[in-house]
Design an enzyme around this catalytic site. Structure first.
Site, PDB file in Angstrom:
ATOM      1  N   ALA A  73       0.834  -1.204   0.000  1.00 49.38           N
ATOM      2  CA  ALA A  73       0.000   0.000   0.000  1.00 49.38           C
ATOM      3  C   ALA A  73       0.861   1.244   0.000  1.00 49.38           C
ATOM      4  CB  ALA A  73      -0.924   0.000   1.222  1.00 49.38           C
ATOM      5  N   ASP A  74       0.270   2.326  -0.463  1.00 48.54           N
ATOM      6  CA  ASP A  74       0.926   3.630  -0.395  1.00 48.54           C
ATOM      7  C   ASP A  74      -0.133   4.677  -0.094  1.00 48.54           C
ATOM      8  OD1 ASP A  74       3.462   5.230  -0.837  1.00 48.54           O
ATOM      9  OD2 ASP A  74       2.078   6.270  -2.175  1.00 48.54           O
TER      10      ASP A  74
END
Length: 203
Positions: A73-74
């Site tokens: 994830a970012d």
């Protein structure tokens, strides 16, 4: 409630906040990460940029763990469609907070799910409105060190919450992982199932 995944689960993130949120599923997982140069990743829109970075974070981990489900994830903060990343220093942190002061910004988290040579992507958007911040508050907050290693130079799960007037959307998305959306995506992909407690029969 507890859940189990159909394959071993790996979180491709060193973030303690994402680790804590993923733990809510009650499913065992490992943490494995690979370094990514985020500045070399581009996108034609804020959402595409965040999703592309999330994919890069998980790609090499997935290639080395093809029998697993790899989640990466970012999270990025955007104001006027411009990203405010993690500050490199105190002055940059102060500049971020001045820009966010008294305004509404968008927090986007892109999530990549790698499994069986497939990458499934989704993203979540949350609107966050800040109170107007005084220079004294900004200086004191930056001096506390809470602003570092956080997109937009603040942590909503720490004392940074005192700057937040209103949140419109998923709070956990701002923390770093939209866990409700992730659970539903894993369920849709048939990668997770509820663990039913065994029935006890007493003589």
């Amino acid at each position: 409630m507890e859940f189990k995944t159909t394959k071993p689960l790996i979180l491709a993130s060193a973030s303690p906040r994402r680790k804590e949120l993923l733990s809510l599923l009650g499913a065992p997982f490992e943490v494995k990460t690979m370094e990514v140069d985020e500045h070399s990743v581009f996108g034609s829109s804020p959402a595409e940029l965040v999703c592309n970075i999330a994919m890069e974070k998980g790609l090499h981990v997935a290639e080395r763990n093809q029998d697993a489900i790899v989640i990466s994830a970012d999270t990025m903060v955007f104001i006027d469609d411009e990203p405010l990343g993690k500050p490199d220093n105190a002055e940059m942190a102060k500049d971020h907070l001045r820009r966010l002061s008294g305004r509404t910004h968008t927090v986007i988290t892109g999530v990549a799910i790698y499994f069986d040579d497939v990458c499934s992507m989704f993203f979540e958007k949350t609107k966050v409105t800040f109170f107007a911040l005084s220079e004294e508050w900004i200086s004191n907050y930056v001096a506390s060190g809470d602003c570092f290693d956080k997109a937009g130079a603040y942590g909503i799960q720490t004392v940074g919450a005192l700057m937040v007037e209103h949140v419109n959307g998923d709070y956990n998305n701002v923390v770093g992982l939209p866990i409700a959306g992730l659970y539903r995506e894993l369920k849709h992909l048939e990668l997770i199932e509820h663990v039913t407690a065994g029935t006890r029969y007493d003589n």
